[in-house]
Design a protein around this motif. Structure first.
Motif, mmCIF file in Angstrom:
data_model
loop_
_atom_site.group_PDB
_atom_site.id
_atom_site.type_symbol
_atom_site.label_atom_id
_atom_site.label_comp_id
_atom_site.label_asym_id
_atom_site.label_seq_id
_atom_site.Cartn_x
_atom_site.Cartn_y
_atom_site.Cartn_z
ATOM 1 N N ALA A 75 0.832 -1.202 0.000
ATOM 2 C CA ALA A 75 0.000 0.000 0.000
ATOM 3 C C ALA A 75 0.866 1.250 0.000
ATOM 4 N N GLU A 76 1.956 1.212 0.745
ATOM 5 C CA GLU A 76 2.863 2.356 0.772
ATOM 6 C C GLU A 76 3.524 2.562 -0.589
ATOM 7 N N ALA A 77 3.949 1.476 -1.211
ATOM 8 C CA ALA A 77 4.589 1.573 -2.524
ATOM 9 C C ALA A 77 3.615 2.082 -3.580
ATOM 10 N N ALA A 78 2.345 1.679 -3.473
ATOM 11 C CA ALA A 78 1.337 2.099 -4.454
ATOM 12 C C ALA A 78 1.143 3.610 -4.448
ATOM 13 N N LYS A 79 1.381 4.241 -3.291
ATOM 14 C CA LYS A 79 1.180 5.682 -3.149
ATOM 15 C C LYS A 79 2.451 6.490 -3.421
ATOM 16 N N ALA A 80 3.550 5.792 -3.665
ATOM 17 C CA ALA A 80 4.832 6.476 -3.876
ATOM 18 C C ALA A 80 4.866 7.189 -5.220
ATOM 19 N N GLN A 81 5.783 8.127 -5.337
ATOM 20 C CA GLN A 81 5.934 8.881 -6.588
ATOM 21 C C GLN A 81 6.350 7.935 -7.713
ATOM 22 N N ALA A 82 5.683 8.039 -8.831
ATOM 23 C CA ALA A 82 5.910 7.133 -9.963
ATOM 24 C C ALA A 82 7.010 7.657 -10.880
ATOM 25 N N ASP A 83 8.211 7.737 -10.340
ATOM 26 C CA ASP A 83 9.322 8.281 -11.114
ATOM 27 C C ASP A 83 10.534 7.369 -11.128
ATOM 28 N N GLY A 84 10.367 6.140 -10.652
ATOM 29 C CA GLY A 84 11.483 5.206 -10.630
ATOM 30 C C GLY A 84 12.284 5.242 -9.348
ATOM 31 N N SER A 85 11.918 6.107 -8.415
ATOM 32 C CA SER A 85 12.665 6.208 -7.163
ATOM 33 C C SER A 85 12.189 5.207 -6.122
ATOM 34 N N THR A 86 11.104 4.483 -6.422
ATOM 35 C CA THR A 86 10.604 3.439 -5.524
ATOM 36 C C THR A 86 10.329 2.175 -6.320
ATOM 37 N N VAL A 87 10.927 1.071 -5.902
ATOM 38 C CA VAL A 87 10.613 -0.240 -6.474
ATOM 39 C C VAL A 87 10.125 -1.121 -5.332
ATOM 40 N N LEU A 88 9.355 -2.116 -5.664
ATOM 41 C CA LEU A 88 8.735 -2.989 -4.675
ATOM 42 C C LEU A 88 9.002 -4.443 -5.040
ATOM 43 N N LEU A 89 9.459 -5.226 -4.073
ATOM 44 C CA LEU A 89 9.602 -6.661 -4.283
ATOM 45 C C LEU A 89 8.452 -7.356 -3.569
ATOM 46 N N VAL A 90 7.764 -8.256 -4.269
ATOM 47 C CA VAL A 90 6.594 -8.917 -3.702
ATOM 48 C C VAL A 90 6.751 -10.427 -3.684
ATOM 49 N N PHE A 91 6.019 -11.030 -2.755
ATOM 50 C CA PHE A 91 5.980 -12.483 -2.583
ATOM 51 C C PHE A 91 4.732 -12.993 -3.287
ATOM 52 N N ASP A 92 4.449 -14.292 -3.192
ATOM 53 C CA ASP A 92 3.273 -14.839 -3.863
ATOM 54 C C ASP A 92 1.954 -14.303 -3.305
ATOM 55 N N THR A 93 2.005 -13.674 -2.128
ATOM 56 C CA THR A 93 0.791 -13.072 -1.559
ATOM 57 C C THR A 93 0.262 -11.920 -2.421
ATOM 58 N N HIS A 94 1.108 -11.386 -3.276
ATOM 59 C CA HIS A 94 0.691 -10.287 -4.164
ATOM 60 C C HIS A 94 -0.543 -10.660 -4.972
ATOM 61 N N ALA A 95 -0.638 -11.923 -5.368
ATOM 62 C CA ALA A 95 -1.747 -12.360 -6.219
ATOM 63 C C ALA A 95 -2.955 -12.852 -5.436
ATOM 64 N N VAL A 96 -2.849 -12.837 -4.099
ATOM 65 C CA VAL A 96 -3.900 -13.447 -3.291
ATOM 66 C C VAL A 96 -4.520 -12.511 -2.261
ATOM 67 N N ASN A 97 -3.748 -11.566 -1.754
ATOM 68 C CA ASN A 97 -4.241 -10.710 -0.661
ATOM 69 C C ASN A 97 -5.571 -10.039 -0.964
ATOM 70 N N HIS A 98 -5.758 -9.607 -2.207
ATOM 71 C CA HIS A 98 -7.000 -8.900 -2.537
ATOM 72 C C HIS A 98 -8.223 -9.808 -2.477
ATOM 73 N N LEU A 99 -7.985 -11.118 -2.460
ATOM 74 C CA LEU A 99 -9.083 -12.074 -2.352
ATOM 75 C C LEU A 99 -9.458 -12.353 -0.898
ATOM 76 N N LEU A 100 -8.573 -11.961 0.031
ATOM 77 C CA LEU A 100 -8.759 -12.287 1.439
ATOM 78 C C LEU A 100 -8.985 -11.075 2.339
ATOM 79 N N TYR A 101 -8.329 -9.973 2.012
ATOM 80 C CA TYR A 101 -8.412 -8.776 2.845
ATOM 81 C C TYR A 101 -9.350 -7.742 2.213
ATOM 82 N N LYS A 102 -10.073 -7.027 3.047
ATOM 83 C CA LYS A 102 -10.911 -5.929 2.583
ATOM 84 C C LYS A 102 -10.141 -4.614 2.719
ATOM 85 N N ASN A 103 -10.423 -3.682 1.804
ATOM 86 C CA ASN A 103 -9.855 -2.334 1.882
ATOM 87 C C ASN A 103 -8.328 -2.334 1.991
#
Length: 319
Positions: A75-103
């Motif tokens: 969530a923090e990375a999603a709100k970061a400035q989109a200029d290449g100064s922030t990259v995010l490494l994700v685990f397999d939960t990236h494809a699943v969290n939206h199915l389990l967590y609200k908001n």
């Protein structure tokens, strides 16, 4: 393609990457790891970070932002400035969290640009040394005899409760007590200490602990046995058709210029092809991938669709 055309194409690609580099802000790059230090994703970040820093000519600062199955850091990375100064490494939960967590505060596919699927790794079913079962069948037998007594740990809920999912899917008819953790490192500490009985964990985390005699390997989640633990059978040898893997990928905030995404992808491909990072990752039990952005997005969507069926069928919820 003649030599002149090929030369012009190569020149065009070089100019595109030069242009992308020129757009990069002259400041350190945050590499957000939404998990605690010492876990699978953090381990990948520490291996590739130095080479990325050298290739991009920017300092890489790894920031661990753990919690809620990786969703706090995302969530923090999603709100970061989109200029290449922030990259995010994700685990397999990236494809699943939206199915389990609200908001969640972000959409896994709309809030990010997918850069590259970096590595995959087979899951290993491991147990505490003070846990009696040594095989999948012995685990199933104990859990059937004493429902709820066996404790199994997962990283949050978004790793799809691998153990719970396959046990239900294979209709073993057993019940175990689920213990969620914020990250793989604290989960491993409790397994070594005997506070929980079993868990699935990525091979790079399992292998050193198994070889040191701190935990035991019951089975490999991959379709085949792995060379690092050649005497450990696969889960599929007991429960045919089972397969579980973890993976780590790179994202940037949505809206990041295509040229910068291309620059990051090119750098990821270079780093993963290099003998130093590739050798370290492979030695730890990772399968090095280095996909294109489009391939990674398609892979993540497919993973989401696959686990969505399991979650709906068994009504898995985050409690």
């Amino acid at each position: 393609m003649n030599r002149i055309a090929a030369g012009l194409l190569a020149l065009g690609m070089s100019l595109q990457l030069v242009g992308a580099f020129a757009q990069y802000p002259a400041k350190p790059i945050r590499m957000i790891v939404p998990w605690p230090a010492g876990g699978t994703v953090d381990g990948v970040a520490r291996v590739i970070g130095p080479s990325f820093s050298s290739g991009l000519g920017r300092t890489i600062v790894v920031e661990n932002k753990a919690g809620a199955g990786g969703s706090i850091g995302q969530a923090e990375a999603a709100k970061a400035q989109a200029d290449g100064s922030t990259v995010l490494l994700v685990f397999d939960t990236h494809a699943v969290n939206h199915l389990l967590y609200k908001n969640l505060g972000y959409d896994p596919f709309k809030s990010f640009e997918h850069v590259s699927l970096l590595v995959t790794s087979p899951q290993v079913l491991v147990g505490a040394m003070n846990f009696a079962p040594n095989t999948v069948q012995e685990l199933v037998t104990l859990a059937k005899t004493e429902p709820g007594k066996v404790t199994y740990a997962t990283v949050g809920a978004g790793s799809s409760n691998h153990l719970n999912a396959w046990l239900r899917a294979n209709r073993t008819g057993i019940e175990m007590t689920h213990v969620p953790y914020k990250g793989g490192a604290p989960m491993m500490i409790d397994l070594v200490g005997g506070q929980v009985n079993v868990m699935f964990v990525s091979a790079p985390q399992a292998i050193p602990q198994v070889k040191a005699g701190r935990i035991k390997a019951l089975a490999i989640g991959a379709a085949r046995r792995i060379p690092q633990l050649p005497d450990t059978p696969t889960v599929a040898e007991t429960l045919p058709g089972f397969a579980a893997q973890s993976w780590v990928g790179m994202l940037v905030p949505a809206g990041t210029p295509k040229e910068i995404v291309a620059r990051l992808h090119a750098e990821a491909a270079k780093v993963l092809a290099g003998p130093e990072a590739r050798g370290k990752l492979a030695a730890q039990g990772f399968d090095v991938v280095g996909s294109t952005p489009g391939e990674f997005l398609a892979f993540a969507r497919a993973e989401s669709e696959k686990w969505a069926k399991v979650i709906r069928e068994y009504q898995i919820r985050v409690e």
